[in-house]
Design a protein around this motif. Structure first.
Motif, PDB file in Angstrom:
ATOM      1  N   TYR A  13       0.836  -1.205   0.000  1.00 26.50           N
ATOM      2  CA  TYR A  13       0.000   0.000   0.000  1.00 26.50           C
ATOM      3  C   TYR A  13       0.871   1.256   0.000  1.00 26.50           C
ATOM      4  CZ  TYR A  13      -4.502  -2.323   0.826  1.00 26.50           C
ATOM      5  OH  TYR A  13      -5.647  -3.066   0.706  1.00 26.50           O
ATOM      6  N   SER A  16       2.334   1.674  -3.371  1.00 28.21           N
ATOM      7  CA  SER A  16       1.269   2.212  -4.222  1.00 28.21           C
ATOM      8  C   SER A  16       1.064   3.694  -3.959  1.00 28.21           C
ATOM      9  CB  SER A  16      -0.036   1.447  -3.963  1.00 28.21           C
ATOM     10  OG  SER A  16      -1.099   2.023  -4.685  1.00 28.21           O
ATOM     11  N   LEU A  17       1.137   4.062  -2.681  1.00 34.61           N
ATOM     12  CA  LEU A  17       0.976   5.471  -2.297  1.00 34.61           C
ATOM     13  C   LEU A  17       2.061   6.327  -2.941  1.00 34.61           C
ATOM     14  CD1 LEU A  17      -0.550   7.489  -0.419  1.00 34.61           C
ATOM     15  CD2 LEU A  17       1.141   6.955   1.328  1.00 34.61           C
ATOM     16  N   TYR A  28      -6.412   6.908  -7.446  1.00 38.23           N
ATOM     17  CA  TYR A  28      -5.753   5.782  -6.781  1.00 38.23           C
ATOM     18  C   TYR A  28      -5.125   6.209  -5.460  1.00 38.23           C
ATOM     19  CZ  TYR A  28      -6.531   2.767 -10.777  1.00 38.23           C
ATOM     20  OH  TYR A  28      -7.125   2.017 -11.753  1.00 38.23           O
ATOM     21  N   THR A  32      -5.900   4.392  -1.945  1.00 34.14           N
ATOM     22  CA  THR A  32      -4.751   3.821  -1.232  1.00 34.14           C
ATOM     23  C   THR A  32      -4.697   4.378   0.189  1.00 34.14           C
ATOM     24  OG1 THR A  32      -3.507   3.638  -3.307  1.00 34.14           O
ATOM     25  CG2 THR A  32      -2.248   3.515  -1.268  1.00 34.14           C
TER      26      THR A  32
END
Length: 349
Positions: A13, A16-17, A28, A32
């Protein structure tokens, strides 16, 4: 394994952040952030969860994502409710319900009404609590949301059970029997446990001992089943926290080791540069001393001597700066005084 998976999920995560931020992908990024908020909330770190939820909410509002904003608002309200912050929780639940209503999400509206009802019940305002519970029940029945209907019936029944009025007691019993039937049909231990427990209290008030005992035994059976599940969840949660903390320690140690290696490399590089500079200064002063044997004009000789001592002075300043910093704390006046002392010491040469 589940604990490790939670840590892996947390790491991904955050990756992804970072990618979402670099790409400036707000959609997104918003989801996230809310996922990271879920993880922190699951670890009972509500302050961190709130931090990520509120960041997500700001982006949801910017994107005009009503569904995402509603989910985030309800999550924030739930944390405030757990912390007994009534006004804050109510504001977020009402705002979440408004968003659900605007997009026509009736189950979301019903859930919000139920949440508001529990707020008022916790506060002791049973009249308002019942009002919101009945509104929630009506929507759930309209949508045929069976488990939601059962929970609304239980909430309403618990308030009605507080009255010694026989009419209210019969209404409560009817709600609990219906909730129990739904729980058994769905195979939902939480509903069965709660409904049977409440029914045992109703039958006890009505003087029906055998029925009360039967319901109480069913409640104990379901409760034990749930406790076993909760024990497993608690073990998983503890393992998750352990894995998370262990990974943080590993990261910190890796960062410290990296910093140590970089510091050693910097120190070696600086020492090498100091050595080369010192040799250069020695060579320069060798040239100055050789002026006694080389015929040059006085102006050139004075210029070379001045330049040599200027370089020496600058070298001493650079070399002593890290040590002087401990005493001067970067204060300009103290730095100037220290430089003046060095200049005075060099001046006789």
């Amino acid at each position: 394994l589940v604990g490790s998976e939670m840590c892996i999920r947390d790491r991904y995560y955050h990756i992804s952040l970072k990618i979402s931020e670099e790409m400036d992908d707000k959609y997104y990024l918003a989801y996230t952030l809310i996922n990271i908020g879920y993880l922190y909330n699951g670890q009972d770190d509500t302050s961190k969860a709130l931090e990520y939820y509120k960041k997500s909410l700001a982006l949801m509002n910017e994107l005009n994502d009503k569904q995402g904003a509603a989910i985030t608002l309800i999550n924030i309200g739930s944390i405030y409710k757990e912390n007994d912050q009534f006004e804050e929780a109510l504001d977020y639940f009402l705002e979440g319900m408004k968003n659900y209503d605007e997009i026509g999400n009736k189950i979301g509206v019903a859930t919000s009404l139920n949440n508001i009802g529990t707020l008022y019940q916790d506060k002791g305002d049973t009249e308002k609590a019942l009002n919101y519970y009945y509104k929630s029940l009506n929507i759930k029945e309209e949508m045929n949301n069976q488990d939601g209907i059962a929970f609304s019936l239980l909430n309403i029944g618990q308030i009605l059970l507080q009255n010694d009025n026989q009419v209210e007691l019969e209404k409560a019993k009817h709600n609990f029997i219906r909730a129990l039937s739904i729980g058994e049909e769905l195979g939902y231990p939480t509903i069965i446990s709660s409904a049977s427990n409440q029914l045992s209290k109703v039958y006890e008030k009505q003087g029906k001992g055998s029925n009360a005992l039967k319901m109480y035994k069913l409640h104990i059976q379901m409760r034990d089943s749930l406790n076993n599940e909760e024990t497993q969840k608690a073990t998983i949660k503890q393992q998750t926290q352990y894995e998370f903390e262990k990974e943080q320690i590993v990261k910190e140690n890796e960062a410290k080791e990296q910093a140590r290696i970089e510091a050693e490399e910097t120190s070696r590089r600086n020492n090498l540069q100091y050595s080369l500079i010192f040799l250069g200064i020695l060579l320069l002063f060798g040239i100055v001393l050789s002026l006694g044997f080389i015929k040059v004009s006085p102006n050139i000789a004075e210029g070379l001597i001045f330049f040599a001592f200027l370089i020496l002075f600058e070298f001493v300043l650079v070399f002593t700066e890290p040590y002087l910093e401990q005493y001067t704390n970067g204060e300009p006046m103290y730095n100037l005084l220290a430089n003046a002392v060095i200049a005075i010491l060099i001046f006789p040469l």
